[in-house]
Design an enzyme around this catalytic site. Structure first.
Site, PDB file in Angstrom:
ATOM      1  N   LYS A  15      -1.407  12.791  -4.631  1.00 34.31           N
ATOM      2  CA  LYS A  15      -1.156  11.390  -4.983  1.00 34.31           C
ATOM      3  C   LYS A  15       0.178  11.262  -5.725  1.00 34.31           C
ATOM      4  O   LYS A  15       0.912  10.299  -5.561  1.00 34.31           O
ATOM      5  CB  LYS A  15      -2.305  10.914  -5.867  1.00 34.31           C
ATOM      6  N   HIS A  21      -7.692 -10.491  -7.613  1.00 34.97           N
ATOM      7  CA  HIS A  21      -9.014  -9.935  -7.293  1.00 34.97           C
ATOM      8  C   HIS A  21      -9.988 -11.078  -6.995  1.00 34.97           C
ATOM      9  O   HIS A  21     -10.027 -12.060  -7.741  1.00 34.97           O
ATOM     10  CB  HIS A  21      -9.513  -9.090  -8.477  1.00 34.97           C
ATOM     11  N   MET A  55      -5.418  -1.349  -1.541  1.00 35.81           N
ATOM     12  CA  MET A  55      -6.724  -0.718  -1.741  1.00 35.81           C
ATOM     13  C   MET A  55      -6.636   0.671  -2.389  1.00 35.81           C
ATOM     14  O   MET A  55      -7.454   1.538  -2.095  1.00 35.81           O
ATOM     15  CB  MET A  55      -7.466  -0.621  -0.392  1.00 35.81           C
ATOM     16  N   ARG A  56      -5.652   0.855  -3.262  1.00 38.50           N
ATOM     17  CA  ARG A  56      -5.544   2.150  -3.933  1.00 38.50           C
ATOM     18  C   ARG A  56      -5.430   1.976  -5.429  1.00 38.50           C
ATOM     19  O   ARG A  56      -4.879   0.982  -5.890  1.00 38.50           O
ATOM     20  CB  ARG A  56      -4.289   2.894  -3.484  1.00 38.50           C
ATOM     21  N   ASN A  72      -2.178  -8.023 -10.178  1.00 34.16           N
ATOM     22  CA  ASN A  72      -3.118  -7.936  -9.050  1.00 34.16           C
ATOM     23  C   ASN A  72      -3.904  -9.225  -8.906  1.00 34.16           C
ATOM     24  O   ASN A  72      -4.103  -9.955  -9.882  1.00 34.16           O
ATOM     25  CB  ASN A  72      -4.091  -6.780  -9.297  1.00 34.16           C
ATOM     26  N   ILE A 109      -3.743   2.768  -8.807  1.00 35.65           N
ATOM     27  CA  ILE A 109      -2.411   3.201  -9.220  1.00 35.65           C
ATOM     28  C   ILE A 109      -2.544   4.134 -10.423  1.00 35.65           C
ATOM     29  O   ILE A 109      -3.246   3.831 -11.385  1.00 35.65           O
ATOM     30  CB  ILE A 109      -1.546   1.959  -9.523  1.00 35.65           C
ATOM     31  N   GLY A 128      -3.024  -9.279   4.868  1.00 40.65           N
ATOM     32  CA  GLY A 128      -1.784  -9.786   4.290  1.00 40.65           C
ATOM     33  C   GLY A 128      -1.665 -11.293   4.215  1.00 40.65           C
ATOM     34  O   GLY A 128      -0.549 -11.816   4.169  1.00 40.65           O
ATOM     35  N   SER A 129      -2.792 -12.002   4.153  1.00 37.32           N
ATOM     36  CA  SER A 129      -2.650 -13.464   4.035  1.00 37.32           C
ATOM     37  C   SER A 129      -2.026 -13.823   2.689  1.00 37.32           C
ATOM     38  O   SER A 129      -1.221 -14.758   2.607  1.00 37.32           O
ATOM     39  CB  SER A 129      -3.993 -14.174   4.227  1.00 37.32           C
ATOM     40  N   ASN A 130      -2.353 -13.088   1.650  1.00 35.24           N
ATOM     41  CA  ASN A 130      -1.729 -13.367   0.350  1.00 35.24           C
ATOM     42  C   ASN A 130      -0.251 -12.997   0.353  1.00 35.24           C
ATOM     43  O   ASN A 130       0.577 -13.722  -0.183  1.00 35.24           O
ATOM     44  CB  ASN A 130      -2.455 -12.619  -0.778  1.00 35.24           C
TER      45      ASN A 130
END
Ligand code: GRF
Length: 186
Positions: free
Chosen positions: A64, A106, A87-88, A104, A90, A12-14
């Site tokens: 899901k 990346h 990490m999923r 997102n 969508i 969670g640094s971002n």
């Protein structure tokens, strides 16, 4: 003030960097941190900032679809979703509900190195430049329209950990700026 949610699965640094950014604070209210991993340290970070956490373990759901429906039901009125190490994948069903409003970050110069371990793969391939991308999310993994990129020339005297640290520094600079641009352009 625009209500948003940040989705994250790990450190969670971002997430933290977005949450404390003074310019972003004037524009957005991070209403929820959504986390799919009950052990992730991002949860403590959200709690320390008094941001509501929605910890939803996919293992607790039969499919899901049910997992995503639960999240959707609990993030009412959220206008944008910012993924920060979520990490999923969508589903198209979920994407449709947030048409064009999921972004997102990346750690590669997309379209290169989609998927996991991007920094390691780029480093092991001795890429001259390593960088990051911020993009809209669509059905293709790491495949939506690119909004911003940044990069640096790699000094191979640095270890993979040191290069990874530099990648994170770039992320922490570019993600808030790009979000501000999205929100002010739309
Ligand atoms: C970042 O490198 C981001 O680009 C990727 O996952 C990592 C998350 O790091 N999608 P952190 O949890 O924000 O520290």
């Amino acid at each position: 003030m625009i209500d948003v949610a940040v989705f994250a699965s790990g450190t969670g640094s971002n997430f933290y960097n977005l949450a404390i950014n003074p310019d972003l604070k004037k524009l957005i209210n991070i209403k929820y941190l959504v986390c799919d991993n009950p052990k992730a340290s991002v949860i403590e970070k959200a709690e320390s900032l008094n941001i509501k956490t929605l910890v939803v373990n996919p293992k607790d759901f039969d499919s899901k679809k049910y997992y995503e429906e639960y999240i959707l039901k609990n993030i009412e009125n959220v206008k944008y979703i910012f993924l920060a190490g979520y990490m999923r994948i969508i589903s198209p069903y979920f994407l449709e509900k947030f048409n064009g409003k999921i972004v997102n970050i990346h750690p590669s110069l997309l379209p290169l190195y989609k998927g996991k371990y991007s920094i390691k793969r780029a480093y092991e391939n001795k890429e001259e430049f390593i960088g990051i991308s911020i993009h809209y999310v669509n059905e293709e993994v790491d495949g939506g329209e690119i909004l911003a990129q940044d990069k640096f020339k790699v000094d191979y005297k640095l270890s993979l950990d040191e290069v990874t640290q530099k990648v994170h520094e770039l992320e922490h600079g570019l993600y808030p700026k790009t979000i501000i641009k999205i929100l002010t352009d739309n």
